[in-house]
Scaffold this motif. Structure first.
Motif, PDB file in Angstrom:
ATOM      1  N   LEU A  57       0.805  -1.223   0.000  1.00 62.15           N
ATOM      2  CA  LEU A  57       0.000   0.000   0.000  1.00 62.15           C
ATOM      3  C   LEU A  57       0.840   1.277   0.000  1.00 62.15           C
ATOM      4  O   LEU A  57       0.298   2.365  -0.131  1.00 62.15           O
ATOM      5  CB  LEU A  57      -0.937   0.008   1.212  1.00 62.15           C
ATOM      6  CG  LEU A  57      -2.042  -1.038   1.180  1.00 62.15           C
ATOM      7  CD1 LEU A  57      -2.722  -1.134   2.540  1.00 62.15           C
ATOM      8  CD2 LEU A  57      -3.054  -0.721   0.102  1.00 62.15           C
ATOM      9  N   ALA A  58       2.158   1.152   0.136  1.00 60.55           N
ATOM     10  CA  ALA A  58       3.021   2.321   0.301  1.00 60.55           C
ATOM     11  C   ALA A  58       2.879   3.345  -0.830  1.00 60.55           C
ATOM     12  O   ALA A  58       2.898   4.544  -0.581  1.00 60.55           O
ATOM     13  CB  ALA A  58       4.474   1.886   0.443  1.00 60.55           C
ATOM     14  N   SER A  59       2.709   2.899  -2.058  1.00 61.76           N
ATOM     15  CA  SER A  59       2.649   3.824  -3.194  1.00 61.76           C
ATOM     16  C   SER A  59       1.245   3.975  -3.779  1.00 61.76           C
ATOM     17  O   SER A  59       1.076   4.575  -4.841  1.00 61.76           O
ATOM     18  CB  SER A  59       3.604   3.338  -4.289  1.00 61.76           C
ATOM     19  OG  SER A  59       3.189   2.064  -4.762  1.00 61.76           O
ATOM     20  N   ILE A  60       0.245   3.463  -3.088  1.00 64.64           N
ATOM     21  CA  ILE A  60      -1.127   3.442  -3.593  1.00 64.64           C
ATOM     22  C   ILE A  60      -2.022   4.323  -2.716  1.00 64.64           C
ATOM     23  O   ILE A  60      -2.012   4.168  -1.492  1.00 64.64           O
ATOM     24  CB  ILE A  60      -1.691   1.996  -3.589  1.00 64.64           C
ATOM     25  CG1 ILE A  60      -0.750   1.029  -4.309  1.00 64.64           C
ATOM     26  CG2 ILE A  60      -3.098   1.950  -4.164  1.00 64.64           C
ATOM     27  CD1 ILE A  60      -0.531   1.308  -5.766  1.00 64.64           C
ATOM     28  N   PRO A  61      -2.821   5.230  -3.311  1.00 65.67           N
ATOM     29  CA  PRO A  61      -3.751   6.024  -2.495  1.00 65.67           C
ATOM     30  C   PRO A  61      -4.850   5.141  -1.890  1.00 65.67           C
ATOM     31  O   PRO A  61      -5.510   4.392  -2.605  1.00 65.67           O
ATOM     32  CB  PRO A  61      -4.357   7.016  -3.485  1.00 65.67           C
ATOM     33  CG  PRO A  61      -3.539   6.940  -4.720  1.00 65.67           C
ATOM     34  CD  PRO A  61      -2.842   5.622  -4.711  1.00 65.67           C
ATOM     35  N   GLN A  63      -7.574   4.614   1.907  1.00 62.51           N
ATOM     36  CA  GLN A  63      -8.096   5.126   3.172  1.00 62.51           C
ATOM     37  C   GLN A  63      -8.548   3.951   4.019  1.00 62.51           C
ATOM     38  O   GLN A  63      -8.735   2.848   3.528  1.00 62.51           O
ATOM     39  CB  GLN A  63      -9.250   6.097   2.949  1.00 62.51           C
ATOM     40  CG  GLN A  63     -10.520   5.433   2.427  1.00 62.51           C
ATOM     41  CD  GLN A  63     -11.614   6.434   2.125  1.00 62.51           C
ATOM     42  OE1 GLN A  63     -11.345   7.579   1.802  1.00 62.51           O
ATOM     43  NE2 GLN A  63     -12.844   5.995   2.215  1.00 62.51           N
ATOM     44  N   THR A  64      -8.737   4.213   5.286  1.00 65.71           N
ATOM     45  CA  THR A  64      -9.169   3.168   6.207  1.00 65.71           C
ATOM     46  C   THR A  64     -10.687   3.048   6.183  1.00 65.71           C
ATOM     47  O   THR A  64     -11.397   4.044   6.290  1.00 65.71           O
ATOM     48  CB  THR A  64      -8.696   3.493   7.636  1.00 65.71           C
ATOM     49  OG1 THR A  64      -7.272   3.647   7.606  1.00 65.71           O
ATOM     50  CG2 THR A  64      -9.059   2.387   8.601  1.00 65.71           C
ATOM     51  N   ALA A  65     -11.168   1.818   6.037  1.00 61.33           N
ATOM     52  CA  ALA A  65     -12.603   1.539   6.040  1.00 61.33           C
ATOM     53  C   ALA A  65     -13.129   1.558   7.473  1.00 61.33           C
ATOM     54  O   ALA A  65     -12.358   1.650   8.436  1.00 61.33           O
ATOM     55  CB  ALA A  65     -12.856   0.165   5.413  1.00 61.33           C
ATOM     56  N   THR A  66     -14.418   1.412   7.620  1.00 61.05           N
ATOM     57  CA  THR A  66     -15.066   1.359   8.937  1.00 61.05           C
ATOM     58  C   THR A  66     -14.430   0.291   9.826  1.00 61.05           C
ATOM     59  O   THR A  66     -14.210   0.511  11.010  1.00 61.05           O
ATOM     60  CB  THR A  66     -16.574   1.067   8.771  1.00 61.05           C
ATOM     61  OG1 THR A  66     -17.139   2.067   7.933  1.00 61.05           O
ATOM     62  CG2 THR A  66     -17.285   1.052  10.099  1.00 61.05           C
ATOM     63  N   THR A  67     -14.105  -0.863   9.244  1.00 62.75           N
ATOM     64  CA  THR A  67     -13.529  -1.969  10.014  1.00 62.75           C
ATOM     65  C   THR A  67     -12.036  -1.804  10.270  1.00 62.75           C
ATOM     66  O   THR A  67     -11.465  -2.550  11.048  1.00 62.75           O
ATOM     67  CB  THR A  67     -13.715  -3.301   9.272  1.00 62.75           C
ATOM     68  OG1 THR A  67     -12.990  -3.230   8.029  1.00 62.75           O
ATOM     69  CG2 THR A  67     -15.169  -3.629   9.048  1.00 62.75           C
ATOM     70  N   GLY A  68     -11.405  -0.881   9.558  1.00 64.18           N
ATOM     71  CA  GLY A  68      -9.962  -0.717   9.645  1.00 64.18           C
ATOM     72  C   GLY A  68      -9.230  -1.299   8.454  1.00 64.18           C
ATOM     73  O   GLY A  68      -8.024  -1.126   8.305  1.00 64.18           O
ATOM     74  N   ALA A  69      -9.932  -2.009   7.586  1.00 64.83           N
ATOM     75  CA  ALA A  69      -9.325  -2.579   6.383  1.00 64.83           C
ATOM     76  C   ALA A  69      -9.029  -1.455   5.382  1.00 64.83           C
ATOM     77  O   ALA A  69      -9.699  -0.425   5.379  1.00 64.83           O
ATOM     78  CB  ALA A  69     -10.273  -3.610   5.761  1.00 64.83           C
ATOM     79  N   PRO A  70      -8.037  -1.641   4.510  1.00 67.99           N
ATOM     80  CA  PRO A  70      -7.722  -0.604   3.522  1.00 67.99           C
ATOM     81  C   PRO A  70      -8.664  -0.630   2.317  1.00 67.99           C
ATOM     82  O   PRO A  70      -9.010  -1.698   1.812  1.00 67.99           O
ATOM     83  CB  PRO A  70      -6.297  -0.955   3.102  1.00 67.99           C
ATOM     84  CG  PRO A  70      -6.171  -2.416   3.353  1.00 67.99           C
ATOM     85  CD  PRO A  70      -7.069  -2.737   4.510  1.00 67.99           C
ATOM     86  N   LEU A  71      -9.063   0.562   1.868  1.00 71.05           N
ATOM     87  CA  LEU A  71      -9.879   0.735   0.666  1.00 71.05           C
ATOM     88  C   LEU A  71      -9.067   1.512  -0.360  1.00 71.05           C
ATOM     89  O   LEU A  71      -8.510   2.564  -0.037  1.00 71.05           O
ATOM     90  CB  LEU A  71     -11.144   1.531   0.977  1.00 71.05           C
ATOM     91  CG  LEU A  71     -12.118   0.964   1.995  1.00 71.05           C
ATOM     92  CD1 LEU A  71     -13.230   1.973   2.268  1.00 71.05           C
ATOM     93  CD2 LEU A  71     -12.688  -0.346   1.509  1.00 71.05           C
ATOM     94  N   LEU A  72      -9.003   1.026  -1.580  1.00 74.44           N
ATOM     95  CA  LEU A  72      -8.283   1.726  -2.638  1.00 74.44           C
ATOM     96  C   LEU A  72      -9.142   2.886  -3.133  1.00 74.44           C
ATOM     97  O   LEU A  72     -10.301   2.704  -3.512  1.00 74.44           O
ATOM     98  CB  LEU A  72      -7.957   0.771  -3.782  1.00 74.44           C
ATOM     99  CG  LEU A  72      -7.152  -0.466  -3.389  1.00 74.44           C
ATOM    100  CD1 LEU A  72      -6.848  -1.309  -4.618  1.00 74.44           C
ATOM    101  CD2 LEU A  72      -5.882  -0.090  -2.660  1.00 74.44           C
ATOM    102  N   LEU A  73      -8.578   4.092  -3.124  1.00 72.98           N
ATOM    103  CA  LEU A  73      -9.354   5.292  -3.448  1.00 72.98           C
ATOM    104  C   LEU A  73      -9.798   5.363  -4.893  1.00 72.98           C
ATOM    105  O   LEU A  73     -10.835   5.942  -5.191  1.00 72.98           O
ATOM    106  CB  LEU A  73      -8.548   6.554  -3.094  1.00 72.98           C
ATOM    107  CG  LEU A  73      -8.313   6.794  -1.616  1.00 72.98           C
ATOM    108  CD1 LEU A  73      -7.515   8.082  -1.419  1.00 72.98           C
ATOM    109  CD2 LEU A  73      -9.628   6.861  -0.850  1.00 72.98           C
ATOM    110  N   ASP A  74      -9.022   4.797  -5.807  1.00 78.20           N
ATOM    111  CA  ASP A  74      -9.367   4.910  -7.227  1.00 78.20           C
ATOM    112  C   ASP A  74     -10.151   3.703  -7.739  1.00 78.20           C
ATOM    113  O   ASP A  74     -10.286   3.502  -8.935  1.00 78.20           O
ATOM    114  CB  ASP A  74      -8.092   5.105  -8.056  1.00 78.20           C
ATOM    115  CG  ASP A  74      -8.399   5.617  -9.450  1.00 78.20           C
ATOM    116  OD1 ASP A  74      -9.397   6.347  -9.615  1.00 78.20           O
ATOM    117  OD2 ASP A  74      -7.654   5.277 -10.384  1.00 78.20           O
ATOM    118  N   ALA A  75     -10.684   2.896  -6.841  1.00 74.82           N
ATOM    119  CA  ALA A  75     -11.471   1.728  -7.254  1.00 74.82           C
ATOM    120  C   ALA A  75     -12.847   2.157  -7.742  1.00 74.82           C
ATOM    121  O   ALA A  75     -13.311   3.264  -7.459  1.00 74.82           O
ATOM    122  CB  ALA A  75     -11.612   0.756  -6.090  1.00 74.82           C
ATOM    123  N   LEU A  76     -13.490   1.274  -8.450  1.00 77.36           N
ATOM    124  CA  LEU A  76     -14.833   1.510  -8.960  1.00 77.36           C
ATOM    125  C   LEU A  76     -15.867   1.425  -7.836  1.00 77.36           C
ATOM    126  O   LEU A  76     -16.823   2.181  -7.776  1.00 77.36           O
ATOM    127  CB  LEU A  76     -15.132   0.461 -10.032  1.00 77.36           C
ATOM    128  CG  LEU A  76     -16.328   0.649 -10.931  1.00 77.36           C
ATOM    129  CD1 LEU A  76     -16.227   1.939 -11.722  1.00 77.36           C
ATOM    130  CD2 LEU A  76     -16.440  -0.536 -11.879  1.00 77.36           C
TER     131      LEU A  76
END
Length: 132
Positions: A57-61, A63-76
């Motif tokens: 995730l170091a080079s990918i935008p 954010q943290t989801a409600t559960t704490g899992a990572p969400l990719l910002l540029d996803a559909l």
């Protein structure tokens, strides 16, 4: 894949020897980011590099989801899930999660589907030329 409407459940398949599985097993949450059709390189980034040697995730935008899992910002779109079951499935684990949050981030795009990723997971040699 979706496995239930009520409650809304998704399942993912993951190799138990992957570093990501250890994170999943201990954290008990995961997020599914639906990539856009033009994000093949991003799929390759996450699908071909070991988490043991690199912070994926170091080079990918993200954010943290409600559960704490990572969400990719540029996803559909994305789904945020809490693990409700973890089942042995041959050489993989089938992990079922209850969707606790989700959103369509970019309603104007087309999703990247598995068939379009080619041999990204190196599984082509596992399939016979034809099924009988």
């Amino acid at each position: 894949m979706q496995v239930s409407f009520s409650p809304l459940l998704l399942a993912i398949s993951i190799g138990p020897d992957h570093e990501s599985y250890e994170l999943l097993r201990h954290g008990r949450v995961f997020a599914v980011s639906v990539l856009r059709a033009n994000q093949q390189r991003l799929a390759e980034h996450f699908g071909t590099q070991s988490g043991r040697t690199l912070d994926k995730l170091a080079s990918i935008p993200w954010q943290t989801a409600t559960t704490g899992a990572p969400l990719l910002l540029d996803a559909l779109a994305h789904f945020d899930c809490e693990v409700v079951n973890d089942i042995e499935a041959g050489d993989h684990r089938l992990v079922v999660g209850r969707v606790v949050d989700g959103a369509t981030v970019g309603p104007d795009g087309e999703p990247l589907i598995y068939a379009e990723t080619g041999n990204l997971d190196m599984s082509a040699s596992l399939y016979p030329d034809s099924f009988r």
